[in-house]
Structure formats: C-alpha cells, structure tokens
Enzyme design. Structure first.
Site, short mmCIF file in Angstrom:
data_model
loop_
_atom_site.label_atom_id
_atom_site.label_comp_id
_atom_site.label_asym_id
_atom_site.label_seq_id
_atom_site.Cartn_x
_atom_site.Cartn_y
_atom_site.Cartn_z
N ARG A 52 0.57 -1.22 -0.03
CA ARG A 52 -0.07 0.09 0.07
C ARG A 52 0.96 1.26 -0.02
O ARG A 52 0.52 2.33 -0.63
CB ARG A 52 -0.79 0.04 1.43
CG ARG A 52 -2.25 -0.74 0.94
CD ARG A 52 -2.65 -1.06 2.32
NE ARG A 52 -1.51 -2.21 2.70
CZ ARG A 52 -2.00 -3.58 2.14
NH1 ARG A 52 -3.14 -3.80 1.83
NH2 ARG A 52 -1.19 -4.50 2.60
N LYS A 81 25.49 -4.18 -2.94
CA LYS A 81 26.78 -3.92 -3.26
C LYS A 81 27.88 -3.41 -2.22
O LYS A 81 28.83 -3.36 -2.14
CB LYS A 81 26.95 -3.18 -4.57
CG LYS A 81 26.57 -3.77 -5.76
CD LYS A 81 26.99 -2.85 -6.92
CE LYS A 81 26.49 -3.36 -8.39
NZ LYS A 81 26.45 -2.32 -9.39
N ARG A 102 11.41 3.98 2.43
CA ARG A 102 11.24 2.84 3.75
C ARG A 102 12.45 2.30 4.03
O ARG A 102 13.24 1.78 3.10
CB ARG A 102 9.98 2.04 3.32
CG ARG A 102 9.83 0.95 4.30
CD ARG A 102 8.64 0.10 4.00
NE ARG A 102 7.60 0.92 4.30
CZ ARG A 102 6.31 0.11 4.42
NH1 ARG A 102 6.15 -1.16 4.26
NH2 ARG A 102 5.11 0.85 4.81
C1 NCD Z 1 2.09 -0.87 8.27
C2 NCD Z 1 3.98 -0.87 8.01
O1 NCD Z 1 4.43 -0.87 7.19
O2 NCD Z 1 4.06 -0.29 9.31
N1 NCD Z 1 1.73 -1.01 6.87
C3 NCD Z 1 1.43 -0.04 5.80
O3 NCD Z 1 2.38 0.48 5.73
N2 NCD Z 1 0.18 0.23 5.44
C4 NCD Z 1 1.76 -1.96 8.93
C5 NCD Z 1 2.36 -3.31 9.09
O4 NCD Z 1 3.05 -3.53 8.29
O5 NCD Z 1 1.91 -4.20 9.81
#
Ligand code: NCD
Length: 306
Positions: A52, A81, A102
């Site tokens: 998502r 690498k 992320r």
């Molecule tokens: C969440 C996350 O990545 O922290 N997911 C998300 O971004 N909608 C929740 C999860 O992974 O449980």
C-alpha cells in the site's frame, strides 16, 4: 532547506488539518489536480517490503501528472553491493524532485535527509515511525467521525513494534479530548518512550489492558494491528503471540453501533474476513484515503498550489 517529513510532529496541527482539507478537495475534484505535478518526479526507495505505501505514493504522483522511479527491494539496488544509504540518496536526488523512503533501520530516513536538498518522506523506519500512514489514519477518522478529538480510541495488538501506532499516538495526543486505551499482551506494550513523550508529558490519561472484550463497549474507534513478525528476535515468541487478538463478528456484538474499525493493513489473522461486511469496518476506505492524503502531502512539499 527542504521540508522533510521524518516524524508526524514535523507537521503542525494546523498543517495536518490543511492537508486533510486538501485531501478532501482532491477526493471531490480529482480532475483539478491532474496536471499539478507535470514534469516532477517522485522516487520511492523501499529497502523493506510494501504494497500500500509504495503503490499509493506512486499512484498519488501519477494522479498528479508526475512520474515515478525507484526500487522495491534493497537487493535490486546498490545497497546489495554495500553502498551506504547516504550515497544512495545523494544519487537519487540527482534524478528526483521528492523521495519517499522505507528502511528497516530506525532513523535511516533522518540520516538520509542529511545527504540531500530534495524533500524526504519517511515511509516507515523499522519499529519506529510511519508518519504518512498516520496522515491516512487521521483523514479516515475525520471522514468517519467528522472530527479529530472527542473520542475514545483503542489500539490493539503489537503496540511495541507497530510503528503506525507510535506515530498515530504522537499525532492524536495533540488533539482535544482523546481517550487512549492500549490493548496488548504484556510483552507487546507501547514502548515507554512513546508513553513518556506523547502521553505523560502532556498529562494525558490512558488505560492499559490485555482484554479487548473488556473495553470493547467503550470504544469509538478500534485500531487493530498485525503482530510484527519481522521485528521479533525469535520465532517461538512470535508464534505464541501472533493470535493474541482476532476480531470476529461475535466480539463486535458488544461494540458501539457507530464504532469505526481501522487497520493499516496488511492483515494476517487479527481481523476475520467476515468483519469486512460490517458497516463499521473502515480499513478498505482507509486504503483509498492513503492516496488522497499522499497527493496532498506531495503538493505541499513541492510547494505547488492548485
Ligand atoms: C504498516 C507498516 O508498514 O508499518 N503497513 C502499512 O504501511 N500500511 C503496518 C504493518 O506492516 O503491519
């Protein structure tokens, strides 16, 4: 200096409320925004799995007329690498106007932001924070309840490693008259630093319990979470705790008629599929809202007025 969103408190309450207004306008008049980010590029750098968050960022940028580039796993980037996060960000900032990132390590987006002049958005850092999920949650609460404040919210499941919980508690403690109920097994309680910084410092009362059933009738919002397997040190503990809470239609019989059930998703076992049909289930609407609010955030960080 670019505007980075590393923590939800990087935004004032007034700014969050403005983002919600913009997201509402986007939802009502999407065609108005179709060309807003023409010739702008968003990079999504995902060193950890996502469905998502990454796709909603990409879909948001495409709906604004911009374009997207990036990677969805660390193995397909030069991280494999041995390249440092700093060098990766430096490189990507030569191509993109804005970056959503992320990473499994807490603080990585903050560190990355030191290497670039391009706005960085934290799309989840380890078991720490997830500010854009929180914006999604706030928009959903606003749409469901018509207000942000004056309600009792129960957080249920893995409050220790669940970064979405940490960010949402941090955000909601800045609104008036929010009662927090923290529902988890002993081992998965909300970390002390979140309680200290968000709740205790402001003198906000909260209740802790391990029983969802006991508090169900009190709740206006129930925020369910997945037990975060990838953050456990051993599989045995995960297996013991993973099914601590499973929300079923039977358990909802004692809930308020206007309860809103949220979940950041992905769900594993913690909400039975039968609950999806309940009009109180708001988690699929929440997914849609994630795109609108990310569109609003991209516009804000790129300083584009429509
Ligand atoms: C969440 C996350 O990545 O922290 N997911 C998300 O971004 N909608 C929740 C999860 O992974 O449980």
């Amino acid at each position: 200096m670019p505007r980075n969103i590393i923590d939800v408190t990087d935004l004032t309450v007034k700014e969050i409320n403005e983002l919600i207004d913009t997201a509402e306008d986007i939802a009502a008049n999407p065609e108005k925004y179709r060309e807003a980010c023409r010739y702008k590029q968003l990079a999504t750098l995902f060193f950890e799995p996502s469905t998502r968050t990454r796709l909603s960022f990409e879909s948001a940028m495409l709906a604004l007329g911009g374009s997207v580039l990036g990677f969805s796993e660390a193995n397909s980037s030069s991280a494999a690498k041995g390249e440092t996060v700093g060098d990766t960000i430096h490189t990507v900032s030569c191509y993109a106007d804005i970056i959503a990132m992320r990473h499994p390590k807490e603080g990585a987006p903050y560190a990355a932001a030191q290497y670039t002049e391009v706005p960085i958005i934290n799309a989840g850092d380890g078991g720490h924070n997830h500010p854009t999920q929180t914006l999604t949650d706030l928009l959903t609460i606003h749409r469901e309840k018509g207000r942000l404040g004056g309600f009792t919210i129960g957080f249920c499941g893995d409050l220790k490693f669940g970064r979405t919980v940490h960010s949402l508690v941090n955000a909601l403690c800045r609104y008036e008259d929010v009662n927090f109920v923290l529902i988890s097994p002993l081992e998965l309680k909300l970390p002390r630093y979140v309680k200290e910084e968000a709740l205790k410092k402001r003198g906000i009362p909260y209740k802790q319990t391990d029983s969802l059933e006991a508090v169900m009738p009190d709740l206006d919002i129930l925020y369910m979470t997945r037990v975060q397997r990838e953050r456990f040190f051993n599989e045995e503990d995960y297996l013991r705790l993973k099914d601590s809470y499973i929300l079923t239609p039977e358990k909802l019989e004692r809930a308020k008629a206007d309860l809103s059930i949220l979940h950041p998703l992905p769900r594993v076992n913690e909400i039975s599929v039968a609950v999806d049909k309940d009009p109180r289930a708001a988690y699929w609407k929440q997914v849609k809202n994630g795109k609108f609010i990310r569109m609003a955030l991209i516009l804000k960080l790129l300083d584009i007025q429509v």
